[in-house]
Write a protein that holds these residues in place. Structure first.
Motif, PDB file in Angstrom:
ATOM      1  N   ILE A 298       0.869  -1.299   0.137  1.00 55.17           N
ATOM      2  CA  ILE A 298       0.047  -0.115   0.081  1.00 55.17           C
ATOM      3  C   ILE A 298       0.892   1.135   0.077  1.00 55.17           C
ATOM      4  CG2 ILE A 298      -1.979   1.102   1.242  1.00 55.17           C
ATOM      5  CD1 ILE A 298      -2.628  -1.438  -0.075  1.00 55.17           C
TER       6      ILE A 298
ATOM      7  N   TYR B 196      -8.449   0.635  -2.091  1.00 58.56           N
ATOM      8  CA  TYR B 196      -7.344   1.686  -2.782  1.00 58.56           C
ATOM      9  C   TYR B 196      -7.090   1.874  -4.131  1.00 58.56           C
ATOM     10  CZ  TYR B 196      -5.374   1.509   1.942  1.00 58.56           C
ATOM     11  OH  TYR B 196      -5.283   1.375   3.606  1.00 58.56           O
TER      12      TYR B 196
ATOM     13  N   ASP C  69      -0.287   7.605   5.007  1.00 67.09           N
ATOM     14  CA  ASP C  69       0.278   7.896   3.704  1.00 67.09           C
ATOM     15  C   ASP C  69       0.928   9.287   3.929  1.00 67.09           C
ATOM     16  OD1 ASP C  69      -1.879   9.785   3.575  1.00 67.09           O
ATOM     17  OD2 ASP C  69      -2.634   8.700   1.752  1.00 67.09           O
TER      18      ASP C  69
ATOM     19  N   THR D 156      -5.270   2.456  -7.281  1.00 65.93           N
ATOM     20  CA  THR D 156      -3.766   2.232  -7.741  1.00 65.93           C
ATOM     21  C   THR D 156      -3.610   2.983  -9.241  1.00 65.93           C
ATOM     22  OG1 THR D 156      -2.269   0.645  -8.308  1.00 65.93           O
ATOM     23  CG2 THR D 156      -4.418   0.062  -8.671  1.00 65.93           C
TER      24      THR D 156
END
Length: 116
Positions: A24, A71, A44, A73
């Protein structure tokens, strides 16, 4: 109200932390040992929701099989290939509409992650 974090309790602590770091791209922001538990917070550093991982040797994945996160990507296919190469369990790619594409993977603690 503001949601502060999502908690994962697991007996696969090191592997779970590594997943969120390597796959991640989160960074450990706080680590503590309190009340007899090892706990880390990862995020993050960009305002995203922090993940709290608690080392629970007695946890049978703490209900994680019912927890799901999503998430975004940059490249769904490449992310899926990376996860397969690292030995993670992944689903087939699903594309219900021409501009939508995603797949699911399981973390070491049994959390379902949707990569889109």
């Amino acid at each position: 109200m503001k949601m502060m974090h999502v908690t994962i309790q697991t007996r696969h602590f090191d592997e779970e932390v590594r997943f969120f770091q390597e796959i991640i791209g989160l960074t450990v922001r706080q680590e503590m040992n309190g009340m007899g538990q090892h706990i880390v917070f990862l995020d993050d550093n960009n305002g995203g929701m922090p993940i709290e991982i608690i080392d629970r040797p007695d946890a049978e994945n703490g209900g994680n099989q019912f927890l799901s996160m999503g998430y975004k990507t940059e490249d769904v296919d490449k992310t899926r290939e990376t996860l397969i190469a690292k030995g993670y369990e992944v689903s087939e790619i699903v594309s219900p509409m021409p501009h939508v594409k995603f797949f699911f993977a399981k973390t070491p603690a049994g959390v379902t992650i949707q990569f889109m």
